[in-house]
Structures are given as C-alpha cells and as structure tokens.
Motif scaffolding. Structure first.
Motif, PDB file in Angstrom:
ATOM      1  N   MET A   1     171.982  88.552  26.321  1.00 53.71           N
ATOM      2  CA  MET A   1     171.265  87.291  26.364  1.00 53.71           C
ATOM      3  C   MET A   1     170.914  87.001  27.822  1.00 53.71           C
ATOM      4  SD  MET A   1     172.197  83.493  24.913  1.00 53.71           S
ATOM      5  CE  MET A   1     172.964  84.167  23.502  1.00 53.71           C
ATOM      6  N   ASP A   2     169.652  86.700  28.064  1.00 50.33           N
ATOM      7  CA  ASP A   2     169.211  86.410  29.424  1.00 50.33           C
ATOM      8  C   ASP A   2     168.864  84.925  29.549  1.00 50.33           C
ATOM      9  OD1 ASP A   2     166.761  86.119  28.180  1.00 50.33           O
ATOM     10  OD2 ASP A   2     165.880  87.925  29.050  1.00 50.33           O
ATOM     11  N   ASP A   3     168.336  84.554  30.731  1.00 51.72           N
ATOM     12  CA  ASP A   3     168.010  83.145  30.980  1.00 51.72           C
ATOM     13  C   ASP A   3     166.951  82.618  30.020  1.00 51.72           C
ATOM     14  OD1 ASP A   3     169.853  82.839  33.010  1.00 51.72           O
ATOM     15  OD2 ASP A   3     168.414  83.266  34.616  1.00 51.72           O
ATOM     16  N   THR A   4     165.985  83.446  29.664  1.00 53.53           N
ATOM     17  CA  THR A   4     164.943  83.002  28.735  1.00 53.53           C
ATOM     18  C   THR A   4     165.544  82.698  27.366  1.00 53.53           C
ATOM     19  OG1 THR A   4     163.291  84.297  29.934  1.00 53.53           O
ATOM     20  CG2 THR A   4     162.716  83.590  27.711  1.00 53.53           C
ATOM     21  N   ASP A   5     166.462  83.538  26.907  1.00 48.25           N
ATOM     22  CA  ASP A   5     167.148  83.264  25.635  1.00 48.25           C
ATOM     23  C   ASP A   5     167.916  81.947  25.716  1.00 48.25           C
ATOM     24  OD1 ASP A   5     166.264  85.580  24.376  1.00 48.25           O
ATOM     25  OD2 ASP A   5     168.074  86.721  24.855  1.00 48.25           O
ATOM     26  N   ARG A   6     168.628  81.736  26.802  1.00 45.95           N
ATOM     27  CA  ARG A   6     169.405  80.500  26.954  1.00 45.95           C
ATOM     28  C   ARG A   6     168.490  79.272  26.988  1.00 45.95           C
ATOM     29  NH1 ARG A   6     173.005  84.111  29.228  1.00 45.95           N
ATOM     30  NH2 ARG A   6     172.024  84.352  31.246  1.00 45.95           N
ATOM     31  N   GLN A   7     167.349  79.390  27.671  1.00 44.63           N
ATOM     32  CA  GLN A   7     166.393  78.277  27.694  1.00 44.63           C
ATOM     33  C   GLN A   7     165.820  78.032  26.302  1.00 44.63           C
ATOM     34  OE1 GLN A   7     163.669  79.718  30.651  1.00 44.63           O
ATOM     35  NE2 GLN A   7     164.617  78.526  32.299  1.00 44.63           N
ATOM     36  N   LEU A   8     165.517  79.098  25.589  1.00 50.23           N
ATOM     37  CA  LEU A   8     164.999  78.982  24.225  1.00 50.23           C
ATOM     38  C   LEU A   8     166.008  78.270  23.328  1.00 50.23           C
ATOM     39  CD1 LEU A   8     162.943  79.604  21.992  1.00 50.23           C
ATOM     40  CD2 LEU A   8     163.950  81.899  21.821  1.00 50.23           C
ATOM     41  N   LEU A   9     167.265  78.667  23.406  1.00 53.65           N
ATOM     42  CA  LEU A   9     168.305  78.029  22.601  1.00 53.65           C
ATOM     43  C   LEU A   9     168.466  76.558  22.974  1.00 53.65           C
ATOM     44  CD1 LEU A   9     170.952  80.887  22.505  1.00 53.65           C
ATOM     45  CD2 LEU A   9     169.443  80.137  20.642  1.00 53.65           C
ATOM     46  N   SER A  10     168.360  76.250  24.243  1.00 48.73           N
ATOM     47  CA  SER A  10     168.453  74.861  24.689  1.00 48.73           C
ATOM     48  C   SER A  10     167.312  74.027  24.111  1.00 48.73           C
ATOM     49  CB  SER A  10     168.429  74.812  26.217  1.00 48.73           C
ATOM     50  OG  SER A  10     168.463  73.477  26.653  1.00 48.73           O
ATOM     51  N   LEU A  11     166.104  74.566  24.136  1.00 47.21           N
ATOM     52  CA  LEU A  11     164.960  73.864  23.560  1.00 47.21           C
ATOM     53  C   LEU A  11     165.148  73.648  22.057  1.00 47.21           C
ATOM     54  CD1 LEU A  11     162.093  75.719  25.456  1.00 47.21           C
ATOM     55  CD2 LEU A  11     162.780  73.324  25.766  1.00 47.21           C
ATOM     56  N   LEU A  12     165.674  74.653  21.374  1.00 43.95           N
ATOM     57  CA  LEU A  12     165.895  74.527  19.931  1.00 43.95           C
ATOM     58  C   LEU A  12     167.001  73.524  19.611  1.00 43.95           C
ATOM     59  CD1 LEU A  12     165.517  78.244  18.825  1.00 43.95           C
ATOM     60  CD2 LEU A  12     163.961  76.340  18.326  1.00 43.95           C
ATOM     61  N   ARG A  13     168.010  73.430  20.477  1.00 43.86           N
ATOM     62  CA  ARG A  13     169.058  72.422  20.263  1.00 43.86           C
ATOM     63  C   ARG A  13     168.461  71.024  20.331  1.00 43.86           C
ATOM     64  NH1 ARG A  13     172.043  75.484  23.954  1.00 43.86           N
ATOM     65  NH2 ARG A  13     173.474  76.846  22.889  1.00 43.86           N
ATOM     66  N   ASP A  14     167.505  70.829  21.234  1.00 37.15           N
ATOM     67  CA  ASP A  14     166.853  69.519  21.357  1.00 37.15           C
ATOM     68  C   ASP A  14     165.911  69.240  20.198  1.00 37.15           C
ATOM     69  OD1 ASP A  14     168.155  68.955  23.733  1.00 37.15           O
ATOM     70  OD2 ASP A  14     166.506  69.681  24.985  1.00 37.15           O
ATOM     71  N   ASN A  15     165.212  70.285  19.721  1.00 39.63           N
ATOM     72  CA  ASN A  15     164.254  70.107  18.642  1.00 39.63           C
ATOM     73  C   ASN A  15     164.071  71.425  17.900  1.00 39.63           C
ATOM     74  OD1 ASN A  15     162.196  69.512  16.888  1.00 39.63           O
ATOM     75  ND2 ASN A  15     160.657  69.130  18.475  1.00 39.63           N
ATOM     76  N   ALA A  16     164.838  71.613  16.843  1.00 38.58           N
ATOM     77  CA  ALA A  16     164.769  72.864  16.073  1.00 38.58           C
ATOM     78  C   ALA A  16     163.446  73.015  15.331  1.00 38.58           C
ATOM     79  CB  ALA A  16     165.933  72.939  15.086  1.00 38.58           C
ATOM     80  N   ARG A  17     162.649  71.959  15.273  1.00 37.17           N
ATOM     81  CA  ARG A  17     161.357  72.021  14.589  1.00 37.17           C
ATOM     82  C   ARG A  17     160.209  72.318  15.546  1.00 37.17           C
ATOM     83  NH1 ARG A  17     160.310  67.727  10.047  1.00 37.17           N
ATOM     84  NH2 ARG A  17     158.452  68.984  10.186  1.00 37.17           N
ATOM     85  N   ALA A  18     160.506  72.564  16.805  1.00 43.58           N
ATOM     86  CA  ALA A  18     159.445  72.858  17.776  1.00 43.58           C
ATOM     87  C   ALA A  18     158.683  74.102  17.333  1.00 43.58           C
ATOM     88  CB  ALA A  18     160.042  73.068  19.162  1.00 43.58           C
ATOM     89  N   SER A  19     157.390  74.072  17.508  1.00 41.87           N
ATOM     90  CA  SER A  19     156.570  75.211  17.110  1.00 41.87           C
ATOM     91  C   SER A  19     156.765  76.359  18.092  1.00 41.87           C
ATOM     92  CB  SER A  19     155.100  74.818  17.066  1.00 41.87           C
ATOM     93  OG  SER A  19     154.624  74.574  18.380  1.00 41.87           O
ATOM     94  N   VAL A  20     156.503  77.559  17.617  1.00 44.77           N
ATOM     95  CA  VAL A  20     156.596  78.740  18.471  1.00 44.77           C
ATOM     96  C   VAL A  20     155.626  78.592  19.647  1.00 44.77           C
ATOM     97  CG1 VAL A  20     156.186  81.234  18.563  1.00 44.77           C
ATOM     98  CG2 VAL A  20     157.421  80.245  16.630  1.00 44.77           C
ATOM     99  N   ALA A  21     154.439  78.051  19.385  1.00 43.61           N
ATOM    100  CA  ALA A  21     153.448  77.873  20.449  1.00 43.61           C
ATOM    101  C   ALA A  21     153.953  76.926  21.533  1.00 43.61           C
ATOM    102  CB  ALA A  21     152.133  77.365  19.859  1.00 43.61           C
ATOM    103  N   SER A  22     154.577  75.811  21.124  1.00 43.90           N
ATOM    104  CA  SER A  22     155.076  74.864  22.129  1.00 43.90           C
ATOM    105  C   SER A  22     156.260  75.451  22.896  1.00 43.90           C
ATOM    106  CB  SER A  22     155.444  73.528  21.483  1.00 43.90           C
ATOM    107  OG  SER A  22     156.571  73.656  20.640  1.00 43.90           O
ATOM    108  N   LEU A  23     157.107  76.200  22.217  1.00 42.15           N
ATOM    109  CA  LEU A  23     158.223  76.861  22.911  1.00 42.15           C
ATOM    110  C   LEU A  23     157.694  77.869  23.926  1.00 42.15           C
ATOM    111  CD1 LEU A  23     160.546  77.476  19.827  1.00 42.15           C
ATOM    112  CD2 LEU A  23     160.945  75.824  21.667  1.00 42.15           C
ATOM    113  N   ALA A  24     156.687  78.637  23.533  1.00 39.65           N
ATOM    114  CA  ALA A  24     156.101  79.631  24.426  1.00 39.65           C
ATOM    115  C   ALA A  24     155.494  78.962  25.651  1.00 39.65           C
ATOM    116  CB  ALA A  24     155.044  80.443  23.682  1.00 39.65           C
ATOM    117  N   LYS A  25     154.847  77.831  25.451  1.00 36.52           N
ATOM    118  CA  LYS A  25     154.221  77.120  26.571  1.00 36.52           C
ATOM    119  C   LYS A  25     155.272  76.641  27.570  1.00 36.52           C
ATOM    120  CE  LYS A  25     151.003  73.390  27.573  1.00 36.52           C
ATOM    121  NZ  LYS A  25     150.108  72.375  27.022  1.00 36.52           N
ATOM    122  N   VAL A  26     156.337  76.039  27.077  1.00 36.29           N
ATOM    123  CA  VAL A  26     157.405  75.554  27.963  1.00 36.29           C
ATOM    124  C   VAL A  26     158.070  76.716  28.698  1.00 36.29           C
ATOM    125  CG1 VAL A  26     159.654  74.404  28.032  1.00 36.29           C
ATOM    126  CG2 VAL A  26     157.827  73.454  26.623  1.00 36.29           C
TER     127      VAL A  26
END
Length: 140
Positions: A1-26
């Motif tokens: 697991m790298d920093d991008t994975d950890r950031q992705l998991l953090s974003l999903l913890r805040d909003n598990a319904r976030a779209s893939v496009a919005s996650l990619a943008k952030v």
C-alpha cells in the motif's frame, strides 16, 4: 500500500459514495488508476465493503451504550465469538488496562436493553462488566 492508496482510503472514509471521477480528480490520477486500485484493494481484502453511517438521531429512540468487559483467564477468544453473534452488539474493541474489551450495544427500548445486559452477563468467561449509557453525541 502506497501513499495514493492511503489517500484513496481516506477519501472513501469521508464519502464512500464519491464517484471514481471525483476521486481521480482529487488524487490527480486517471479514472482507470482509481478503478484498478479499488479493484485490488477489494480483492486483497483491504476494503471489505461499503456502508452507510447514520447520525444517532436518525434511528429514533434507540438506546446506545458502552459496556466494558473483564474476561476470566484466557477466555477472550470465546467471549469475542459469543459477543460477535449477538445482534445487540454493534462493535467490539479489545483493550489494555483494567478492562479486556469494550462492546458497543444498541437496543430499541430500556426493557430490551435490560434483556441484552442480562444475556451478556450470563456468558461463560465474563468476570465483570460495567455499562454506560450514551446520552448525547457531540461529534461523528
């Protein structure tokens, strides 16, 4: 697991319904990268599911409490297994110090809550418990 994975998991913890496009943008990566990482994190068991968090007031008059539990000898595994099977137990945490674990409990009424306490206190391997009702929540 790298920093991008950890950031992705953090974003999903805040909003598990976030779209893939919005996650990619952030994250400043492609949608395909996010989809591949999500698939890998799901396949390796890091992500075990997605859920909904409700504010306590949304569940009506539900009684909630923390129960601290002291376990007899080396019976922790047996007590954990028994508590995992109880529908009134919403979460379990092992701890250090005076108590061996903390159980988060829920019931629909005080009468039902009394039954939950009685049932749990009769489990083999439990030496002592202390229960505190949750009266209000300041932050979720």
């Amino acid at each position: 697991m790298d920093d991008t994975d950890r950031q992705l998991l953090s974003l999903l913890r805040d909003n598990a319904r976030a779209s893939v496009a919005s996650l990619a943008k952030v994250l400043r990566v492609s949608r395909g990268t996010v989809q591949n990482r999500l698939a890998r994190l799901e396949a390796d068991g890091t992500i075990t599911g997605y859920t909904v968090r409700l504010k306590p007031q949304a569940e009506g008059h539900r009684i909630r409490a923390f129960m601290t539990v002291a376990v007899e000898g080396n019976r922790t595994a047996a007590v954990l297994a028994a508590l995992r099977g109880d529908p009134a137990v919403s979460a379990l945490h092992t701890t250090n110090g005076r108590w061996d674990m903390v159980a988060e409990l829920q019931a629909d009424s005080l009468e039902a809550f009394d039954s939950v306490l009685s049932r749990i206190r009769l489990l083999e391997g439990i030496a002592n418990t202390e229960t505190s009702l949750l009266l209000s929540t300041s932050k979720l």
